[in-house]
Design an enzyme around this catalytic site. Structure first.
Site, PDB file in Angstrom:
ATOM      1  N   ARG A  68       0.811  -1.326   0.048  1.00 52.53           N
ATOM      2  CA  ARG A  68      -0.043  -0.067  -0.001  1.00 52.53           C
ATOM      3  C   ARG A  68       0.831   1.138  -0.007  1.00 52.53           C
ATOM      4  NH1 ARG A  68      -2.048  -4.032   2.869  1.00 52.53           N
ATOM      5  NH2 ARG A  68      -4.406  -4.386   2.170  1.00 52.53           N
ATOM      6  N   HIS A  93      -0.891  -2.554  -4.356  1.00 55.66           N
ATOM      7  CA  HIS A  93      -0.560  -3.349  -5.571  1.00 55.66           C
ATOM      8  C   HIS A  93      -0.514  -2.553  -6.719  1.00 55.66           C
ATOM      9  CE1 HIS A  93       0.033  -6.499  -2.423  1.00 55.66           C
ATOM     10  NE2 HIS A  93      -1.212  -7.020  -2.772  1.00 55.66           N
ATOM     11  N   HIS A 164       3.257 -12.726  -6.168  1.00 55.82           N
ATOM     12  CA  HIS A 164       2.169 -12.874  -5.135  1.00 55.82           C
ATOM     13  C   HIS A 164       1.489 -14.478  -5.129  1.00 55.82           C
ATOM     14  CE1 HIS A 164      -1.205 -11.971  -2.496  1.00 55.82           C
ATOM     15  NE2 HIS A 164      -0.726 -10.415  -2.482  1.00 55.82           N
ATOM     16  N   ASP A 235      -0.537 -10.703   8.244  1.00 55.41           N
ATOM     17  CA  ASP A 235      -0.520  -9.664   7.302  1.00 55.41           C
ATOM     18  C   ASP A 235       0.342  -8.399   7.389  1.00 55.41           C
ATOM     19  OD1 ASP A 235      -0.954  -8.597   4.419  1.00 55.41           O
ATOM     20  OD2 ASP A 235      -2.895  -7.992   4.687  1.00 55.41           O
ATOM     21  N   GLU A 296       5.949 -12.449   0.108  1.00 58.54           N
ATOM     22  CA  GLU A 296       6.127 -11.578  -0.769  1.00 58.54           C
ATOM     23  C   GLU A 296       7.264 -11.000  -0.405  1.00 58.54           C
ATOM     24  OE1 GLU A 296       2.069  -9.344  -0.978  1.00 58.54           O
ATOM     25  OE2 GLU A 296       1.632 -11.214   0.173  1.00 58.54           O
TER      26      GLU A 296
HETATM   27  C1  BGC Z   1      -1.620  -7.573   1.410  1.00 57.59           C
HETATM   28  C2  BGC Z   1      -2.983  -7.958   1.902  1.00 57.59           C
HETATM   29  C3  BGC Z   1      -4.110  -8.018   0.630  1.00 57.59           C
HETATM   30  C4  BGC Z   1      -3.554  -9.006  -0.434  1.00 57.59           C
HETATM   31  C5  BGC Z   1      -4.502  -9.045  -1.378  1.00 57.59           C
HETATM   32  C6  BGC Z   1      -1.344  -8.641   0.176  1.00 57.59           C
HETATM   33  O1  BGC Z   1      -0.061  -8.558  -0.416  1.00 57.59           O
HETATM   34  O2  BGC Z   1      -0.719  -7.635   2.323  1.00 57.59           O
HETATM   35  O3  BGC Z   1      -3.268  -6.889   2.685  1.00 57.59           O
HETATM   36  O4  BGC Z   1      -5.400  -8.271   1.418  1.00 57.59           O
HETATM   37  O5  BGC Z   1      -2.170  -8.739  -0.564  1.00 57.59           O
HETATM   38  O6  BGC Z   1      -4.677 -10.275  -2.159  1.00 57.59           O
END
Ligand code: BGC
Length: 332
Positions: A68, A93, A164, A235, A296
C-alpha cells in the site's frame, strides 16, 4: 497484439512450472514427491476468465508498487503526484490497472526459462516516468524457481516489484495452511492499522507475539494476538535479517515438502490468505480463508512516506538499474 499464453517449464527431476504473460503470472508449480506422487503446491484458478475476475492477485507479478501507498499520493523533489486509489483512499498493489492485469511481451523463452517484458508509460496509475520492466522465471534442475526482476526509468519513481504466489505445500486442494510450519529470519516487523497502513516504527518481533524466528505452526495463537486480530491473520512486513542464509522456510504439515526462500529484497510480507474466501479454485469450487500463504519479498509498505526506513528505500533514479531476485527452493 499479444494474446494470453501459457508457458510450461520442466526440469530433469520432473518438476513442472506454468506461467502466463497475463500479469507475468505464476500459474502452477507441480513438485514430484516420490515414485509417482506429484503435488500442485500453488493456488490457482481453472480458467483465464476466473483469473481476470478474482481479486487475490493469485501468482501475479505486482507493480509498480507492491502493497500500500497511504492516501494514494507521493511527493518527489517538490512535485506532488496523485496515484490511482483502489482500496478506499489508498493504493494497493499498483492501482486499478496494476502490472498483474496487463499483458506482458514474451522476450525470450527456453525449456527452463522465460522472460517477460513490459513498458509502463509515464503517468501509469499516476506514477512518474516510463518504466521498462523485465521479469523472468527460471526452473533449475535443483528444483529452484528463480524469479528475477529488473527495471529502469527515465524519471525518479518508486518501484517495488514482487510475486504474489500463494503456497499450500500439502497440495493446493487440501483445506488450509494452518498446520504448515513457517520460519522467517527477521528481528523486526512493521505494525499496521486495520487498513494495512503502517502505524508505528519497526518493532521487535518479541513485543507482540510476532516472532517467527523459530519454526512456528501458522495456527499457533493465530487470532489471539491483537496485531493479527486487526488483519485477520498474518498480513505483516518483516525486515529480513540479512546475516542469515535464508529469508524464510515453509514446511508442509506432513513434512514431505520443505520450501526455502532466499531474496535480495529487504523485507518479506507474510500474508496467510485471510480474505481468500470465494476465490475460484482449480476444481469448479472456491477457496476458503487460509487456503494458501503468500510470501512476498519486497520493500516495506508505504515506504515512499518513510524516508527513515533508508534500508528499504524504494526510489529508482534514471541513472540506476533496479535488480532483485527471489528463489523458492523445494526439497522433498
Ligand atoms: C496484502 C493484503 C491483501 C492481499 C490481496 C497482500 O499482499 O498484504 O493486505 O489483502 O495482498 O490479495
Amino acid at each position: 497484439m499479444s494474446v494470453m499464453q501459457i508457458i510450461t517449464l520442466t526440469n530433469k527431476q520432473g518438476m513442472q512450472v506454468k506461467v502466463s504473460n497475463w500479469g507475468a503470472t505464476w500459474l502452477s508449480c507441480i513438485v514430484p514427491i516420490n515414485a509417482g506422487e506429484h503435488r500442485e503446491v500453488l493456488l490457482g484458478c481453472k480458467t483465464f476468465e476466473q483469473y481476470q475476475q478474482q481479486d487475490a492477485y493469485l501468482g501475479a507479478t505486482i507493480g509498480r508498487y507492491a502493497n500500500r501507498i497511504a492516501g494514494a499520493a507521493i511527493d518527489i523533489a517538490g512535485t506532488h503526484y496523485r496515484l490511482v486509489a483502489n482500496q478506499g483512499e489508498n493504493q494497493l498493489h499498483g492501482g486499478k490497472l496494476g502490472f498483474d492485469k496487463l499483458l506482458w511481451d514474451i522476450k525470450n523463452q527456453s525449456a527452463q526459462k522465460v522472460t517477460f517484458s513490459l513498458i509502463s508509460p509515464d503517468g501509469d496509475q499516476g506514477f512518474p516516468g516510463e518504466l521498462n520492466v523485465t521479469v523472468s522465471y527460471h526452473l533449475t534442475d535443483e528444483n529452484q524457481v528463480v524469479i528475477d526482476f529488473q527495471a529502469t526509468t527515465n524519471k525518479t519513481t518508486p518501484v517495488n516489484l514482487t510475486n504474489h504466489a500463494y503456497f499450500n505445500l500439502d497440495g493446493e486442494s487440501s483445506k488450509n495452511i494452518l498446520s504448515h510450519t513457517l520460519k522467517v529470519n527477521a528481528n523486526l516487523y512493521l505494525p499496521v492499522d486495520k487498513q494495512g497502513i503502517p502505524c508505528g516504527d519497526l518493532t521487535d518481533v518479541t513485543q507482540a507475539d510476532m516472532d517467527l524466528r523459530q519454526p512456528r505452526l501458522l495456527s499457533d495463537r493465530l487470532l489471539e494476538s491483537e496485531e493479527r486480530q486487526k488483519t485477520g491473520g498474518y498480513d505483516h512486513a518483516y525486515l529480513l535479517d540479512k546475516t542469515q542464509p535464508i529469508a524464510a522456510q515453509l514446511i508442509s504439515s506432513d513434512k514431505k515438502i520443505v520450501m526455502n526462500m532466499t531474496t535480495t529484497q529487504p523485507a518479506l510480507q507474510v500474508y496467510t490468505g485471510n480474505f481468500l474466501q470465494h476465490t475460484p479454485n482449480r476444481h469448479n469450487g472456491e477457496y476458503d480463508n487460509f487456503a494458501g500463504v503468500a510470501l512476498e519479498a519486497e520493500c516495506l509498505p508505504d515506504s515512499p512516506h518513510h524516508p527513515e526506513w533508508a534500508q528499504a528505500s524504494c526510489f529508482l533514479q534514471p541513472d540506476q538499474a533496479y535488480h532483485h531476485q527471489t528463489t523458492f527452493h523445494f526439497f522433498t
